[in-house]
Design a protein around this motif. Structure first.
Motif, short mmCIF file in Angstrom:
data_model
loop_
_atom_site.label_atom_id
_atom_site.label_comp_id
_atom_site.label_asym_id
_atom_site.label_seq_id
_atom_site.Cartn_x
_atom_site.Cartn_y
_atom_site.Cartn_z
N GLY A 712 33.28 38.82 38.38
CA GLY A 712 34.44 40.00 39.12
C GLY A 712 33.52 39.87 40.13
O GLY A 712 33.62 41.36 41.44
N GLY A 713 33.87 38.82 41.26
CA GLY A 713 33.55 38.51 42.32
C GLY A 713 34.59 38.57 43.44
O GLY A 713 35.90 38.11 42.76
N VAL A 719 35.17 42.77 50.39
CA VAL A 719 34.17 42.36 49.58
C VAL A 719 33.29 41.71 48.44
O VAL A 719 32.93 43.49 48.55
N ARG A 720 33.32 41.97 47.14
CA ARG A 720 32.54 42.60 45.69
C ARG A 720 32.03 41.27 45.49
O ARG A 720 32.47 40.31 45.33
N ALA A 721 30.46 41.33 45.36
CA ALA A 721 29.44 40.43 44.25
C ALA A 721 29.93 40.40 43.41
O ALA A 721 30.01 41.85 43.07
N THR A 722 29.90 39.47 42.84
CA THR A 722 30.07 39.55 41.06
C THR A 722 28.58 40.58 40.63
O THR A 722 27.81 40.92 41.18
N ASP A 723 29.13 40.59 39.31
CA ASP A 723 28.27 41.11 38.36
C ASP A 723 28.04 39.88 37.58
O ASP A 723 28.13 39.81 36.78
N ALA A 740 36.61 33.00 26.79
CA ALA A 740 36.29 33.85 26.13
C ALA A 740 36.95 35.25 27.74
O ALA A 740 37.69 36.08 27.35
N PHE A 741 35.81 35.22 28.75
CA PHE A 741 36.22 35.61 29.85
C PHE A 741 37.62 35.99 30.16
O PHE A 741 38.07 36.78 30.54
N LEU A 742 37.87 34.57 30.69
CA LEU A 742 39.64 34.72 30.92
C LEU A 742 40.45 35.09 30.21
O LEU A 742 41.69 36.10 31.17
N GLN A 743 40.33 34.76 28.49
CA GLN A 743 41.35 35.56 28.05
C GLN A 743 41.53 37.07 27.74
O GLN A 743 42.53 37.87 28.33
N LEU A 744 40.22 37.34 27.75
CA LEU A 744 40.02 38.92 27.98
C LEU A 744 40.16 39.54 29.20
O LEU A 744 41.47 40.46 28.89
N TYR A 745 40.48 39.13 29.99
CA TYR A 745 40.90 39.40 31.51
C TYR A 745 42.38 39.59 31.18
O TYR A 745 43.00 39.90 32.00
N ARG A 746 43.05 38.07 30.56
CA ARG A 746 44.03 37.75 30.53
C ARG A 746 44.89 38.98 30.09
O ARG A 746 46.38 39.28 29.62
N MET A 747 44.24 39.28 28.83
CA MET A 747 44.94 40.23 27.82
C MET A 747 44.89 41.89 28.45
O MET A 747 45.86 42.27 27.66
N GLU A 748 43.58 42.34 29.10
CA GLU A 748 43.34 43.56 29.56
C GLU A 748 44.14 43.85 30.98
O GLU A 748 43.98 45.16 31.02
N ALA A 749 43.40 42.97 31.75
CA ALA A 749 44.34 43.76 32.89
C ALA A 749 45.60 43.87 33.40
O ALA A 749 46.15 43.51 32.46
N ARG A 750 46.04 44.84 33.87
CA ARG A 750 46.98 45.15 34.55
C ARG A 750 47.78 43.76 35.65
O ARG A 750 46.96 43.72 36.32
N TYR A 751 48.64 43.91 35.28
CA TYR A 751 49.19 42.45 35.95
C TYR A 751 48.98 43.46 37.82
O TYR A 751 49.12 44.41 38.15
N LEU A 752 48.98 42.30 38.73
CA LEU A 752 48.40 42.43 40.34
C LEU A 752 47.28 42.82 39.89
O LEU A 752 46.79 43.78 41.41
N GLU A 753 46.03 43.28 39.29
CA GLU A 753 44.83 43.89 39.07
C GLU A 753 43.60 42.46 38.93
O GLU A 753 43.42 42.39 38.02
N ARG A 754 43.26 42.45 39.87
CA ARG A 754 42.76 41.04 40.69
C ARG A 754 40.68 41.80 39.62
O ARG A 754 40.47 42.58 39.36
N ILE A 759 37.01 45.28 36.40
CA ILE A 759 35.96 45.25 36.10
C ILE A 759 35.17 46.57 36.51
O ILE A 759 34.55 47.31 35.87
N GLU A 760 35.91 47.15 38.02
CA GLU A 760 34.81 48.07 37.88
C GLU A 760 36.20 49.31 37.27
O GLU A 760 35.49 50.52 36.70
N ARG A 761 36.71 49.18 36.79
CA ARG A 761 38.05 50.26 35.88
C ARG A 761 37.36 49.88 34.20
O ARG A 761 36.55 51.66 33.76
N VAL A 762 37.25 49.42 34.49
CA VAL A 762 37.02 49.31 32.26
C VAL A 762 34.91 49.27 32.36
O VAL A 762 34.59 49.64 31.61
N GLY A 763 33.86 48.96 33.16
CA GLY A 763 33.09 48.71 33.51
C GLY A 763 32.28 47.53 33.18
O GLY A 763 32.83 46.92 32.12
#
Lengths: 817, 109
Positions: A712-713, A719-723, A740-754, A759-763
């Motif tokens: 999530g950097g 600028v956001r440092a990673t967790d 696994a991380f990339l797949q979770l991001y692909r399947m759950e983040a909204r289009y154009l959401e980095r 991560i700030e949204r879902v925690g």
């Protein structure tokens, strides 16, 4: 002509800005239908949010996004809007007003909301083209007409507005200088220490700050030509294509003065917002109340309520000014100040500094009460401090720990919101408290941020408290929130992103037309906003099944190259883990020569960028690059971009692991994958972190014991440092967690959401639960990713060069010259 | 430059199939590049391939309904009138184009 006699009283509002329209809204809230309302506005647009002009200038918002009251709103409320005509006379005896274009109307009650005018320095050359103020949407348009990367802008005035203008122009790529009369920036809001940090931060962004600087004149070629430089009294000459004056405002009381209303600096009003004529009220920046004029929005909203109470006769309230706080709307700079922040005799200071993180906080106490606050670099607790300041209670034991923030142990934002008292202010612009919002949610069954906005005005102005409002909704209605609330994807549909994705999966929707049909799209074939999103969602949901729709791809992904401002393209081949060979470099050099490519540049992601390639040459360029083994680097896509590495233990005397090989392996596994937004990886061979892995979407940092995995950097505007996701020991672990991380991001983040805002949204906790705590889910996500990759890992450059039908789009259909 | 009047030349520039539905192609002319758009309903439109904003190549934008969104800064241009939509102001010159027996016929002034 309407012949029925209206029994309603006639209200005329002069000024179609925020103050005037807020008063109208307050009046409609109290007594809908009591008045026939006519609004005169000098500007040709509907009412927009003047606070948001800076984001408009910076390109972070569009004009549509900052409109507060659309034409439909005026229609729906039966308001006659006369936009683009300023009022030049009021006949108080006959109670009529006359517009500059001859429109004449009579009134029973008149409301002046004429706002303020920007102050113009009466210096030689001030009338030159290119010298302007920063006050209206028209000003922004004029600035953008001149603004261009590399051109030079000088902003006169280092106050709140001036710095926001400077920031906007800086983001537009201009070389910006700020000329400020006082020794420190924003002296009305910041003490010297905070101002110094601010100056440092702005200088780092490439701005030239001149303090204690007095402007002499504005220079140009000859008498009438455009400005080309600003000359200071000390002889310094600063080149300028554009000069913005932001040196203050003054109440626009000209009309009131001309028709004989009592005026000082502004139109004088009493505690009920009444002028010296009992049929005329005044509000906003044009008024003077108790020798005080106002420029911030919070007290003006209070005025609107008082004026509405009296105009409708609903209540006998009085205007009493309250303390207001100030925030700077410059992305990436957190700043807040309120009250008596300079202290002085009898005051006591509590100061906290963190040099490494650029944080400075100062609390000013008097008689054990908080009377002033300045926060720089970290304004998370600003709301809490502001509340303490307004409460004026003795601080007691709080005094010891308050400088560290409200609850240093509460890192979970949801808990922090839950801990706020009911009186805590959530929306500073509109003065809305947590209690008001929670009560409104409960009483009116509010389900979305928009509902809360309409009902309470919270987050309706600058929007910086939207997250807090969302938090309160979650707190109040729990899981119901996520489902019923989200904003629609675009104007083509009522459905939000998450809902659309759910339907795609649950209803087995496998084409864009099928989605649009099933979810009742309002437009025949969507728009430039929803089509690319749908194309991605379908691609992610049905790997190997869905046929990519080229016409729903943004140009860069359709042309497999990055469009430049002159319509040419840039070409970036992949360099695995940032490594290359003599053969590859030779092939690149030959391509540059053969196709006359004007610019070659090393990218931030350790690759070579060839800029200025003509559309017609793209396929031939790719063929030559392919022949040397080079493939598409996807530097143009919402896709896996680069895996940046350092040289690691192979060469570096500090390296603890072979970061280069790890980077190459990660890139080989993940290239070609499409994502909601671009994705960048990095691998550093030791904690010195030369590959800057802690500002990447997925960063890997080697330790003696294994690898630290960070997520999530972001190194962009914000600028956001990673967790830290977790620590792992083997290379295989790194690969599994990454996929696994990339797949979770692909399947759950909204289009154009980095990944950072996702991560700030879902925690972080949510992601850790899925990737770290649940090994079964991790393995299945990883398997899903690798399965999808079997369809994604084809070089688009080779495909496009080989395919004649697809190749057509690179050439003209016909040549008639 | 509006080619609606004084038509002199009608030129066969290719087959309708050469343009993808909801896509566009360009034609090089002495007036500059002209973008030929094809809608979902197989209507064709011709505009100068320059956005009135910053001269972005409209032919590379996303076509939706009877509009195209410029790839540079997302201005939305009407294919029918060449006018910028919404609050943006500007107009791109248009040219007469029609389809007959599957052939795209462009008229140049």
């Amino acid at each position: 002509m309407n012949m029925t006699v209206s029994p309603r009283k006639k209200l005329i509002v002069i000024g179609n800005g925020m103050a005037g329209m807020r008063t109208v809204e307050e009046i409609l809230l109290r007594a809908p239908g009591m008045f026939d309302i006519t609004v005169f506005g000098a500007e040709p647009q509907p009412n927009y949010d003047r606070i948001m002009l800076s984001p408009l200038l910076a390109g972070e918002k569009s004009f549509e996004q900052i409109v507060l009251n659309s034409y439909e709103w005026y229609d729906a409320n039966g308001i006659d809007l006369i936009a683009g005509e300023h009022v030049d006379w009021i006949d108080r005896e006959h109670k009529t007003v006359r517009g500059a274009k001859g429109t004449q109307r009579s009134y029973d009650i008149l409301l002046l909301a004429t706002g303020s005018n920007p102050f113009t320095l009466p210096l030689p050359g001030v009338n030159r083209p290119g010298v302007m103020t920063f006050r209206s949407a028209a000003d922004v348009e004029e600035m953008l007409g001149i603004a261009a990367p590399g051109k030079k802008a000088v902003v006169i005035g280092g106050g709140l507005l001036g710095l926001e203008a400077a920031h906007g122009l800086n983001l537009r790529g201009m070389e910006v200088s700020v000329v400020h009369l006082m020794p420190t920036l924003m002296e009305r809001q910041l003490d010297a220490s905070a101002a110094h940090l601010l100056e440092q931060k702005l200088s780092l962004r490439g701005m030239n700050i001149h303090t204690s600087a007095n402007t002499e004149c504005f220079l140009g070629e000859d008498a009438d030509s455009s400005v080309n430089a600003v000359l200071l009294k000390d002889g310094t000459c600063i080149e300028a294509d554009l000069v913005v004056m932001a040196v203050g405002i003054r109440p626009n009381a000209g009309l009131a003065r001309a028709v004989g209303l009592a005026c000082e600096r502004g139109v004088v009003v009493d505690d009920y917002m009444r002028t010296s004529d009992p049929a005329i009220y005044a509000i906003g920046e044009c008024v003077e109340h108790n020798k005080q004029c106002y420029g911030l929005v919070a007290p003006i909203w209070d005025m609107a309520k008082v004026a509405a109470d009296h105009i409708t006769g609903m209540a006998q309230t009085s205007f009493t000014p309250v303390t207001t706080g100030t925030r700077l709307k410059v992305s990436g700079i957190e700043m807040f100040s309120a009250g008596d922040f300079l202290g002085g005799q009898g005051a006591e200071d509590v100061v906290f500094r963190d040099a490494a993180r650029g944080i400075y906080k100062r609390l000013v106490l008097r008689d054990e009460k908080l009377v002033g606050v300045v926060c720089f670099g970290d304004a998370r607790d600003a709301g809490w401090y502001f509340q303490l300041l307004k409460d004026q209670k003795k601080l007691g034991t709080l005094r010891e720990t308050m400088i560290f923030g409200q609850a240093p142990s509460l890192t979970d934002p949801a808990e922090a919101i839950a801990c706020l008292p009911d009186g805590a202010e959530i929306c500073g612009c509109n003065g809305v408290t947590k209690g008001t919002i929670c009560t409104a949610i409960a009483e009116h069954g509010l389900k979305s941020v928009d509902d809360v906005r309409t009902r309470t005005k919270a987050s309706a102005s600058c929007g910086s408290c939207t997250n807090l409002v969302e938090g309160l909704l979650k707190l109040s209605i729990g899981t119901e929130f996520g489902a019923a609330t989200v904003k629609s994807m675009c104007k083509c549909t009522i459905h939000g992103h998450d809902e659309v994705r759910r339907h795609i999966k649950d209803d087995s929707l496998k084409t864009i037309p099928a989605v649009m049909q099933a979810l009742e799209w309002r437009t025949p074939n969507g728009c430039a906003s929803c089509r690319p999103a749908l194309n991605f969602y379908l691609l992610a949901a049905w790997p190997g099944d869905y046929v990519d729709d080229a016409q729903s791809r943004f140009v860069n992904e359709r042309m497999h190259a990055n469009i430049q401002k002159d319509g040419t393209y840039s070409v970036i081949p992949r360099m695995w883990g940032g490594t290359t060979t003599a053969g590859e470099l030779r092939a690149i050099a030959d391509v540059v020569d053969k196709f006359n490519i004007p610019t070659v540049k090393i990218t931030g992601g350790q690759r070579v960028d060839m800029l200025g390639v003509r559309k017609e040459d793209l396929r031939a360029v790719w063929q030559d690059l392919n022949a040397a083994g080079l493939v598409s680097g996807h530097g143009y896509g919402k896709a896996l971009r680069t895996v940046k590495t350092c040289v690691g233990s192979e060469w570096c005397r500090f390296g603890t692991q072979d970061s280069t090989s790890m980077g190459i392996a990660l890139e080989k596994a993940t290239w070609g994958s499409w994502h909601p937004h671009k994705v960048k990886l990095a691998v550093s061979g030791c904690p010195r972190n030369c590959a800057e892995a802690t500002i990447k979407d997925f960063g890997v940092v080697a330790t003696e014991a294994g690898w630290d995995l960070h997520i999530g950097g972001n190194g962009g505007i914000k600028v956001r440092a990673t967790d830290l996701l977790c620590k792992v020991t083997t290379d295989a672990d790194v690969m599994e967690y990454a996929c696994a991380f990339l797949q979770l991001y692909r399947m759950e983040a909204r289009y154009l959401e980095r990944t950072a805002p996702w991560i700030e949204r879902v925690g972080l906790k949510y992601v850790q639960e899925k990737i770290v705590d649940n090994s079964e889910l991790r393995k299945s996500l990883c398997a899903d990713f690798l399965y999808a990759q079997t369809f994604a890992q084809t070089d688009p450059w080779a495909e496009e060069s080989a395919c004649n039908t697809r190749g057509k789009k690179y050439d003209a259909m016909a040549e008639l010259v | 430059m509006d080619g609606m009047n004084n038509v002199k030349n009608i030129i066969d520039i290719g087959a309708l199939e050469d343009i993808a539905p909801l896509g566009a192609r360009t034609v090089t002319t002495t007036f500059g590049d002209i973008a030929i758009f094809r809608t979902a309903d197989d209507d064709v439109f011709a505009l100068l391939d320059e956005c009135p904003h910053k001269q972005g190549p409209l032919s590379q934008g996303i076509v939706h309904g009877t509009s195209v969104t410029c790839p540079l800064h997302n201005w939305v241009i009407s294919l029918q009138s060449g006018e910028a939509q919404g609050l943006d102001v500007g107009c791109t010159p248009r040219f007469t184009v029609k389809v007959e027996a599957g052939r795209v016929l462009l008229s140049l002034p």
